[in-house]
Design an enzyme around this catalytic site. Structure first.
Site, mmCIF file in Angstrom:
data_model
loop_
_atom_site.group_PDB
_atom_site.id
_atom_site.type_symbol
_atom_site.label_atom_id
_atom_site.label_comp_id
_atom_site.label_asym_id
_atom_site.label_seq_id
_atom_site.Cartn_x
_atom_site.Cartn_y
_atom_site.Cartn_z
ATOM 1 N N ASP A 487 0.812 -1.216 0.000
ATOM 2 C CA ASP A 487 0.000 0.000 0.000
ATOM 3 C C ASP A 487 0.844 1.264 0.000
ATOM 4 O OD1 ASP A 487 -2.679 -0.726 -0.029
ATOM 5 O OD2 ASP A 487 -2.700 -1.186 2.112
HETATM 6 C C1 BGC Z 1 0.413 1.184 6.274
HETATM 7 C C2 BGC Z 1 0.107 -0.024 5.448
HETATM 8 C C3 BGC Z 1 -1.373 -0.196 5.290
HETATM 9 C C4 BGC Z 1 -2.039 1.089 4.849
HETATM 10 C C5 BGC Z 1 -3.534 0.899 4.897
HETATM 11 C C6 BGC Z 1 -0.299 2.384 5.735
HETATM 12 O O1 BGC Z 1 -0.063 3.490 6.568
HETATM 13 O O2 BGC Z 1 1.806 1.394 6.311
HETATM 14 O O3 BGC Z 1 0.667 -1.163 6.064
HETATM 15 O O4 BGC Z 1 -1.611 -1.188 4.358
HETATM 16 O O5 BGC Z 1 -1.671 2.153 5.675
HETATM 17 O O6 BGC Z 1 -4.261 1.890 4.325
HETATM 18 C C1 NOJ Z 2 -1.436 -3.821 5.559
HETATM 19 C C2 NOJ Z 2 -2.649 -3.834 4.691
HETATM 20 O O1 NOJ Z 2 -3.774 -4.235 5.451
HETATM 21 C C3 NOJ Z 2 -2.461 -4.750 3.512
HETATM 22 O O2 NOJ Z 2 -3.575 -4.680 2.663
HETATM 23 C C4 NOJ Z 2 -1.206 -4.391 2.767
HETATM 24 O O3 NOJ Z 2 -1.045 -5.320 1.736
HETATM 25 C C5 NOJ Z 2 -0.008 -4.391 3.680
HETATM 26 N N1 NOJ Z 2 -0.262 -3.552 4.811
HETATM 27 C C6 NOJ Z 2 1.251 -3.925 2.992
HETATM 28 O O4 NOJ Z 2 1.213 -2.571 2.700
#
Ligand code: BGC
Ligand code: NOJ
Length: 814
Positions: A487
């Site tokens: 993400d």
């Molecule tokens: C986090 C990710 C997550 C995303 C969700 C980010 O701030 O680092 O792990 O998937 O937020 O929207």
């Molecule tokens: C947490 C999110 O829930 C997941 O959808 C994502 O793939 C990972 N972070 C990596 O960014």
């Protein structure tokens, strides 16, 4: 250093001191009523949706970290001294403290000044309430006169509003008290048809429902005036902060025990029967009174607890293993499976790191979670798939999340994450292999929940696949959109404004930046879809998918291979990300893991080389970091990934979610030692001895462990709600132990450490119990199979004739 131990027999983790490095929590409830409970009884409850139907209040990021919960105070009526048997909130010294986190229940017990108190917290199956069963025992040589006070602080339902809209909230709180039962009915007078109740099995000496009367002015939960005084005020909340507190007096002879049951529950009434009498504003309590009458009786509460135990026995009994490694056994047999159910129930909404107001159910996340729980609750997996696919957009794309109460997709965390649609194929494939329920593909499912737009689910999968073909970039690789699985790899975001969301900001048209990760995912999903098509008799269509897959593989070889590892992406300038050409972020785990697990480069050695590079450049003793070198500054063209200090989260943290991709990759190249070694590095049970470093619960996975660039290397954060649960479960059970579900039967393909003499497993699959024994006769992974005593060719155990109850499988590895 340890803060407790595993009681494997009872499927419990026993915490032996209350001041764990971080709150170590558990979940209560598994259907509609849920709670989070910490080892000091902190936490809160909600009905279905942690944001919209919050029953009790909780303040995140508090100091101490975990404060507010299902607290009980005990007071010695003679000395006036009082304490909390769960340590918080008074934090008086306790002897023999223990917190037993079990399957859907938590029991916290302690001694203080000769008084033993033990409280078992759980949610009975099929009920919308939680039971706190408090047993108080007097171990003093003389009689003890005690008071017990309960406390629950009600949330005014919408947790977001509750913590922000005080100009309104301080005026709307309402309660009713009848026969010692405290009913919380804020907003019931208008559009709500639900209320909460808090009851006690014993005759009460008083109650409080106004928080500030219970606490007294300028006091906190650690020394409430009512408890200090030893008497409630019978306060009735009008506005401000409604709470529930009962006061019970207890006189215990030496050696005597008494049980008090507290019930906290949620009740809905039909719209036209909200009030009793109908033209009044008084709650209709009929239905609530029925459940109260039942569970305030100890025998009924005990029976409900036994039913809960039996439920978990059955769920966990579906897959049990006996390997030479205790950490593997307890994670597979108990805790990893249990965590998979938590991620099924919560997705990423409510933990001690997810506030319950931020995120609904993620499309990508929930599909992947299926891998971990589909064998336990296939019926609910089916429902989840249909709910998820009903939020899919006509383009094949997806909202990134939906709200469980409304089941509608929303744009709160954006859409256009171009990996999203493929996870639906992965999820449905897992469901089909587990259940053989092909009928699901014919279910009519709408797009964006629009009535009239229904097509069979199968078409949703077709559109998912098509979505990528319609969005290929300059190299023929999939365009990344807002981001892919990572993400934080926001290649079209280019945000230079503080506070902008990386997930919803787009400043580029998205026609250039490409993802090699999505290419790997496309290959995996495309192969699954081809199999599914073939099963439906669509052979030409299946060949079409395989042709696209082959084309994508060739593209990955041509533009996604960097010489020693797979490239990660191309940015908006068409430059490589995750390449030797980069000064930072030269190599990323995602593509090494996903491309190898998808089978890219197995024949020509690319997979082996990518995995070697991973070992050399990314592996640490605490797990495999996400990329190296970490980004040392913010890169406008990369986005959130470079917003994190080096070693944390997506910037070179150990993302425990993608470690199993490498683990599976290692099994695909036949390296059982390597696979199990990686598995053990992040296995929480195997890290129990270094709990002071790891700091999170030793019984569940955390999303992240700080990477080698972080000053706190080895420290875990964000436990419980992470795709890590499903992927590690899937990696160990289906790829290392190799008991793999297939469309046509169970595959047996273990890739285990060379030193293992074998292992045993029981796996229930499509109604049949398979008793599997694997024996090592040589050092390799070549399998010969005997099914019910007869040798068979290959490693697929075909489906037995209908009516078969058990099948014995003997596998010999050479
Ligand atoms: C986090 C990710 C997550 C995303 C969700 C980010 O701030 O680092 O792990 O998937 O937020 O929207
Ligand atoms: C947490 C999110 O829930 C997941 O959808 C994502 O793939 C990972 N972070 C990596 O960014």
């Amino acid at each position: 250093m340890k803060y407790g131990y595993f009681d494997d027999q009872n499927r419990e983790y026993v915490i032996t001191q209350p001041d764990t490095p971080l709150p170590w929590i558990n979940y209560l409830g598994c259907q509609a009523y849920f709670g989070i409970i910490s080892n000091t009884a902190g936490g809160y409850s909600f009905y279905r949706d942690a944001r919209l139907r919050r029953i009790t209040r909780y303040r995140y990021n508090n100091a101490p970290f975990d404060f507010g919960g299902r607290y009980i105070y005990l007071r010695d009526e003679v000395s006036g001294g009082f304490w909390s048997p769960s340590w918080q909130p008074t934090r008086r010294k306790l002897e023999h403290y223990s917190c037993r986190h079990g399957m859907g229940y938590t029991t916290i017990a302690s001694h203080h000044d000769g008084i033993e108190a033990s409280t078992r917290y759980f949610v009975p199956l099929d009920e919308n309430l939680e039971i706190w069963q408090l047993t108080v025992t007097n171990h003093r040589p003389q009689a003890a006169d005690l008071s017990a006070f309960s406390i629950a602080e009600f949330c005014l339902w919408d947790a977001q509003d509750d913590s922000t809209n005080f100009q309104r909230n301080f005026n709307i709180g309402e309660v009713e008290i009848e026969n010692g039962v405290i009913y919380h009915k804020t907003e019931y007078r208008e559009r709500r048809d639900h209320f909460a109740f808090f009851a006690c099995s014993e005759k009460i000496a008083g109650f409080d429902t106004q928080r500030d009367v219970f606490l007294g002015p300028y006091r906190g939960w650690d020394n409430p005036a009512a408890v200090e005084r030893g008497q409630s005020s019978n306060s009735v909340a009008h506005g401000w902060a409604p709470i529930g507190s009962h006061h019970v007096k207890l006189s215990l002879k030496p050696g005597e025990s008494r049980q008090i049951i507290f019930l906290l529950g949620y009740q809905e009434n039909p719209r036209d029967q909200k009030f009793d009498p109908p033209d009044s504003q008084i709650l209709n309590k009929k239905a609530a009174k029925c459940v109260l009458a039942k569970y305030l009786v100890a025998a009924n509460a005990d029976a409900a607890f036994e039913k809960l135990r039996a439920y978990w026995d059955e769920l966990l009994g579906l897959c049990q293993v006996e390997t030479p490694d205790v950490h593997t056994n307890r994670m597979v047999n108990v805790w990893n499976a249990y965590q998979c159910m938590a991620t099924f129930n919560m997705s990423r909404s409510a933990s001690f790191y997810e506030s319950g107001i931020g995120r609904g159910l993620g499309f990508r996340d929930s599909n992947q979670d299926l891998l971990g729980f589909v064998h336990m609750v296939p019926g609910r997996a089916r429902e989840r798939i249909l709910d998820l696919s009903a939020t899919q957009l006509p383009s094949g794309g997806a909202y990134h999340q939906y709200q469980p109460l409304t089941k509608r997709g929303n744009n709160d965390v954006g859409s256009g994450f171009n990996d999203d649609p493929h996870w639906l194929i992965v999820g449905v494939a897992a469901y089909l292999k587990e259940t053989g329920d092909w009928s699901i593909l014919d279910e009519p499912v709408p797009y964006d929940n629009a009535p009239g737009s229904e097509t069979p689910l199968y078409e949703h999968l077709q559109r998912s696949f098509r979505y990528t073909l319609d969005r290929l970039g300059p190299h023929g690789l999939p365009l990344i959109g807002r981001a892919d699985w990572n993400d934080c790899l926001n290649l079209n975001c280019f945000s230079d404004t503080p506070g902008q969301s990386f997930q919803t900001t787009t400043n580029k048209d998205g026609k250039v930046a490409e993802s090699v990760f999505i290419a790997g995912l496309f290959v995996l999903a495309g192969r699954e879809l081809a199999e599914i098509a073939r099963h439906r008799g669509l052979t030409a269509e299946a060949s079409g998918y395989l042709a696209e897959v082959a084309k994508m593989e060739a593209t990955v070889r041509q533009h996604g291979w960097d010489g020693e590892w797979f490239v990660r992406a191309y940015d908006d300038f068409g430059r490589k990300v995750g390449s030797k050409e980069n000064a930072e972020g030269k190599i990323f785990i995602e593509t090494q893991g996903f491309c190898t697990l998808a089978g890219i480069g197995l024949e020509d050695g690319l997979a082996v080389r990518a995995l070697e590079s991973t070992r050399k450049m990314l592996a640490t003793k605490h797990g495999i970091v996400l990329q190296q070198p970490a980004y040392s500054r913010y890169y406008l063209e990369l986005g959130e990934i470079s917003s994190y200090p080096p070693g944390y989260k997506e910037n070179a943290g150990i993302f425990c979610h993608n470690n199993p991709w490498v683990i599976i990759g290692e099994t695909r190249v036949g390296n059982g030692d390597g696979a199990h070694d990686y598995y053990s590095r992040i296995n929480p049970s195997a890290r129990e001895d270094i709990s002071e470093v790891h700091r999170c619960e030793p019984y569940v996975y955390a999303q992240m462990i700080a990477g080698r660039d972080a000053p706190t290397h080895g420290e875990a954060k964000n436990s419980w709600l992470t795709g890590t649960a499903a992927w590690n479960y899937y990696a160990i059970t289906q790829w290392i132990l190799g008991i793999r579900t297939g469309y046509d039967g169970l595959l047996i393909a273990p890739v285990i450490p060379a030193a293992w003499r074998g292992f045993k497993a029981t796996r229930k699959f499509r109604g049949v119990t398979y008793r599997i024994e694997v024996e090592r006769a040589g050092r390799g992974n070549q399998v010969s199979l005997e099914v019910d005593g007869a040798p068979i060719q290959g490693n697929l155990v075909p489906l037995p004739p209908p009516g078969t109850k058990t099948v014995a499988v003997k596998a010999t590895l050479r």
